[in-house]
Design an enzyme around this catalytic site. Structure first.
Site, mmCIF file in Angstrom:
data_model
loop_
_atom_site.group_PDB
_atom_site.id
_atom_site.type_symbol
_atom_site.label_atom_id
_atom_site.label_comp_id
_atom_site.label_asym_id
_atom_site.label_seq_id
_atom_site.Cartn_x
_atom_site.Cartn_y
_atom_site.Cartn_z
ATOM 1 N N GLY A 29 92.870 -32.340 37.624
ATOM 2 C CA GLY A 29 93.054 -33.859 37.074
ATOM 3 C C GLY A 29 94.418 -34.496 37.562
ATOM 4 O O GLY A 29 95.291 -34.086 38.239
ATOM 5 N N HIS A 39 59.183 -48.963 53.012
ATOM 6 C CA HIS A 39 58.376 -47.838 53.206
ATOM 7 C C HIS A 39 58.638 -47.564 54.754
ATOM 8 O O HIS A 39 58.286 -48.397 55.567
ATOM 9 C CB HIS A 39 57.025 -47.814 52.897
ATOM 10 C CG HIS A 39 56.310 -46.425 53.280
ATOM 11 N ND1 HIS A 39 56.443 -45.415 52.598
ATOM 12 C CD2 HIS A 39 55.481 -46.218 54.148
ATOM 13 C CE1 HIS A 39 55.685 -44.460 53.118
ATOM 14 N NE2 HIS A 39 55.117 -44.941 54.368
ATOM 15 N N VAL A 85 85.968 -33.035 40.565
ATOM 16 C CA VAL A 85 85.447 -33.835 41.557
ATOM 17 C C VAL A 85 86.036 -33.401 42.768
ATOM 18 O O VAL A 85 85.378 -33.079 43.924
ATOM 19 C CB VAL A 85 85.620 -35.324 41.536
ATOM 20 C CG1 VAL A 85 84.799 -36.102 42.474
ATOM 21 C CG2 VAL A 85 85.439 -35.846 40.045
ATOM 22 N N ALA A 94 86.874 -27.150 38.775
ATOM 23 C CA ALA A 94 85.455 -27.516 39.481
ATOM 24 C C ALA A 94 85.279 -28.973 39.017
ATOM 25 O O ALA A 94 84.131 -29.315 38.507
ATOM 26 C CB ALA A 94 84.417 -26.421 38.910
HETATM 27 P P1 NAI Z 1 88.610 -33.761 37.543
HETATM 28 O O1 NAI Z 1 89.289 -34.239 36.387
HETATM 29 O O2 NAI Z 1 87.464 -34.303 38.044
HETATM 30 O O3 NAI Z 1 88.393 -32.384 37.401
HETATM 31 C C1 NAI Z 1 89.348 -31.440 36.799
HETATM 32 C C2 NAI Z 1 88.711 -30.026 36.378
HETATM 33 O O4 NAI Z 1 89.621 -29.053 36.199
HETATM 34 C C3 NAI Z 1 87.777 -30.250 35.170
HETATM 35 O O5 NAI Z 1 86.585 -29.578 35.481
HETATM 36 C C4 NAI Z 1 88.797 -29.456 34.084
HETATM 37 O O6 NAI Z 1 88.091 -28.752 33.184
HETATM 38 C C5 NAI Z 1 89.514 -28.419 35.068
HETATM 39 N N1 NAI Z 1 90.683 -27.719 34.362
HETATM 40 C C6 NAI Z 1 91.666 -28.207 33.965
HETATM 41 N N2 NAI Z 1 92.601 -27.597 33.501
HETATM 42 C C7 NAI Z 1 92.226 -26.228 34.112
HETATM 43 C C8 NAI Z 1 92.654 -25.282 34.058
HETATM 44 N N3 NAI Z 1 94.179 -24.912 33.470
HETATM 45 N N4 NAI Z 1 92.147 -24.070 34.642
HETATM 46 C C9 NAI Z 1 91.117 -23.998 35.199
HETATM 47 N N5 NAI Z 1 90.405 -25.399 35.230
HETATM 48 C C10 NAI Z 1 91.030 -26.463 34.703
HETATM 49 O O7 NAI Z 1 89.892 -33.938 38.458
HETATM 50 P P2 NAI Z 1 90.134 -33.722 39.949
HETATM 51 O O8 NAI Z 1 89.182 -32.962 40.523
HETATM 52 O O9 NAI Z 1 91.569 -33.191 40.114
HETATM 53 O O10 NAI Z 1 90.146 -35.083 40.541
HETATM 54 C C11 NAI Z 1 90.766 -36.121 39.672
HETATM 55 C C12 NAI Z 1 90.422 -37.576 39.655
HETATM 56 O O11 NAI Z 1 90.228 -38.152 41.087
HETATM 57 C C13 NAI Z 1 88.940 -37.408 39.346
HETATM 58 O O12 NAI Z 1 88.640 -37.422 37.937
HETATM 59 C C14 NAI Z 1 88.367 -38.789 39.796
HETATM 60 O O13 NAI Z 1 88.725 -39.773 39.204
HETATM 61 C C15 NAI Z 1 89.185 -38.929 41.212
HETATM 62 N N6 NAI Z 1 88.373 -38.448 42.312
HETATM 63 C C16 NAI Z 1 87.370 -39.270 42.538
HETATM 64 C C17 NAI Z 1 86.515 -38.861 43.742
HETATM 65 C C18 NAI Z 1 85.027 -39.656 43.925
HETATM 66 O O14 NAI Z 1 85.034 -40.690 43.421
HETATM 67 N N7 NAI Z 1 84.473 -38.868 44.470
HETATM 68 C C19 NAI Z 1 86.985 -37.873 44.462
HETATM 69 C C20 NAI Z 1 87.988 -37.204 43.991
HETATM 70 C C21 NAI Z 1 88.726 -37.492 42.975
#
Ligand code: NAI
Ligand code: FAD
Length: 476
Positions: A282, A455, A194, A192
């Site tokens: 991640g 405003h 980004v 859960a």
């Molecule tokens: P993330 O680091 O945001 O979230 C990964 C989530 O997966 C974390 O909550 C973590 O606790 C959970 N997790 C890890 N291992 C797990 C497991 N085995 N089982 C269940 N949950 C688990 O990584 P995400 O969403 O993959 O995105 C990667 C990166 O891409 C982000 O950190 C961000 O830097 C970038 N991104 C930025 C966006 C934006 O700026 N709007 C949009 C999408 C991505």
């Protein structure tokens, strides 16, 4: 004879292509090596961000939000639309055309700035008379180019679970999740973070029943606690994005038509059956197959290239920027590092302030922040004051029927310097810019409180939050 350049950039994502443009603007003979190919086998610039990240995800977010607006929001405006339906192929074609427009735009920038695109995979191989040697292997064979300076911007890729291969058909990472050919009835998401929240929301709005399994017991741990609490209520309780926290995945079984996931929560064995699964747990840096070992480039234990505050690696004239180094994995962070490094190579002074990088989560409503969270300030023992103001009584928000959320400003209790600003609102991604400027100029809450805000506008809520730090909000 090897082609020689002042600068060779490896990777043409937002970090690399911006570094190449800035280096060329500063008069350096610049090349950029990029190996990306579209599903049709055509070379493409722009990296993850343009091809399978920021841009296509935002295109789908907008389309799915429009669908939701038509079905649920227009009625209160006195606009009745019956029979709204989705043409997913058209929605995807629109997304793809935006991607092509943007990636072709970078090709144009390369031509305009005389940047040579070396098509293929780059490997660092050693040092020659004119600088660092980079081997480029592509469709046309293998060549070696030499650069006086090298900027590594090889980015990142999705992290996968060890026993769950991603085929981007049934089990997907960001690549497959942006290209479904039909809306899955039941979509499972692992993580859960980004991507899980953004893409989970897209497919929920388009009609999927979405279940998100998150390992951590708390929701949006990186965000400010008040924002995370408000977001939980909106996403989980109101929007019915089913987010399960504190989950341990025990076993997964993949068939042609779907995935079955055995997991544990609070010691209880549970099962999730879904038609498609998105793994968003991640991202990991792209440092394998780079030839780091050939030249002695230092990589840390998590796979990131080791750099100092100015993105200098342990090798002279070799820099690394963007997702492949420490700091948030965000396009704008990489871009600014690209500018900094090109200017340093040209002998200028430059820096990037990692303390004022804005974060945005493009859910609906959006979440945006810059600086410290309240829990961080508490843990650090920094004395602070809080000003918070809701959108519910803002005229512009009411006219838009987008009144969810608030702005929360944190300022130092003694100096009044703004230490963090946190927003949850449909337009948070735009509103956060004021807070970034204020913090970059080390403004006090008093400064923002004394600035005239138009405003009616959503920015008045920022103004009121600044006034609220001193307990003198005017409209509450
Ligand atoms: P993330 O680091 O945001 O979230 C990964 C989530 O997966 C974390 O909550 C973590 O606790 C959970 N997790 C890890 N291992 C797990 C497991 N085995 N089982 C269940 N949950 C688990 O990584 P995400 O969403 O993959 O995105 C990667 C990166 O891409 C982000 O950190 C961000 O830097 C970038 N991104 C930025 C966006 C934006 O700026 N709007 C949009 C999408 C991505
Ligand atoms: P990348 O964009 O990953 O580019 C690296 C490039 O290097 C690639 O094109 C790759 O092909 C090339 N390359 C790698 N190795 C070699 C080699 N050896 N030889 C030749 N070429 C090579 N960030 C935001 O700020 N806002 C967002 O809204 C946002 N949304 C996202 C949504 C999704 C679904 C995802 C997955 C990410 C999102 N991100 C977002 C994160 C953002 O995409 C990254 O932070 C950004 O792309 C990193 O830029 P980069 O240039 O460092 O690397």
């Amino acid at each position: 004879m090897a082609q020689t350049f002042d600068v060779i950039v490896i990777g043409a994502g937002p970090a690399g292509y911006i570094a190449a443009v800035r280096a060329a603007q500063l008069g350096m003979k610049t090349a950029c090596v990029e190996e990306w190919k579209t599903p049709q086998g055509i070379g493409a610039l722009g990296g993850t961000c343009l091809n399978t990240g920021c841009i296509p995800s935002k295109a789908l977010l907008e389309s799915s939000e429009n669908y939701e607006r038509v079905r649920h929001k227009f009625e209160s405006h006195g606009i009745a639309i019956a029979g709204a339906k989705i043409d997913l192929a058209k929605m995807m074609a629109r997304k793809d055309s935006i991607v092509t427009k943007m990636t072709k735009g970078i090709e144009f920038l390369f031509k305009k700035n005389n940047i040579t695109w070396l098509k293929g995979h780059a490997t660092l191989v050693g040092k020659g008379g004119a600088g660092w040697q980079v081997e480029v292997s592509g469709d046309g064979g293998t060549d070696v180019a030499e650069g006086k300076a090298i900027i590594i911007a090889t980015g990142s890729k999705a992290r996968h679970l060890p026993d769950l291969p991603v085929d981007n058909e049934v089990v997907c990472d960001n690549v497959g999740a942006l290209s479904f050919t039909e809306v899955p009835k039941r979509l499972g998401v692992i993580g859960a973070g980004v991507i899980g929240l953004e893409l989970g929301s897209v497919w929920r709005r388009l009609g999927a029943k979405v279940t998100v399994l998150e390992v951590l017991p708390s929701f949006l741990a990186a965000a400010d606690e008040s924002i995370a609490k408000a977001a939980w209520k909106i996403f989980n309780e109101r929007q019915k994005l089913d987010i399960q926290l504190g989950v341990t995945i025990v076993k997964t079984q993949v068939g042609k038509k779907g995935v079955s996931i055995d997991y544990e929560q609070d010691g209880k064995p549970l099962k999730l059956e879904c038609d498609r699964l998105v793994v968003s747990i991640g991202r990991i840096p792209n440092t394998d197959r780079l030839g780091a070992e050939n030249v002695g480039l230092k990589i840390d234990e998590r796979g990131f290239i080791e750099v100092d505050a100015h993105c200098r690696s342990n090798l002279q004239n070799v820099f690394a920027i963007g997702d492949v180094v420490r700091g948030p994995m965000l396009a704008h962070k990489g871009e600014e590092e690209g500018v900094m490094v090109a200017e340093l190579i040209a002998g200028q002074k430059a820096h990037v302030n990692l303390e004022t990088i804005p974060w945005v989560i493009y859910t609906s409503p959006e979440i945006a922040w810059v600086g410290r969270t309240e829990q961080q300030l508490r843990e650090e023992g920094t004395p602070y004051r809080v000003g918070q103001f809701p959108f519910t009584i803002n005229g512009r928000a009411l006219s838009q029927d987008e009144t969810e959320g608030f702005v929360k400003m944190l300022a130092h209790a003694k100096t009044d310097e703004i230490l963090g600003v946190h927003i949850i609102n449909t337009h948070a991604s735009e509103l956060i810019a004021e807070a970034v400027v204020a913090m970059e100029f080390r403004a006090c809450s008093e400064d923002v409180a004394r600035i005239v805000h138009a405003h009616p506008s959503l920015s008045e809520v920022m103004h009121e939050a600044a006034l609220a730090v001193d307990k003198r909000a005017l409209n509450m």
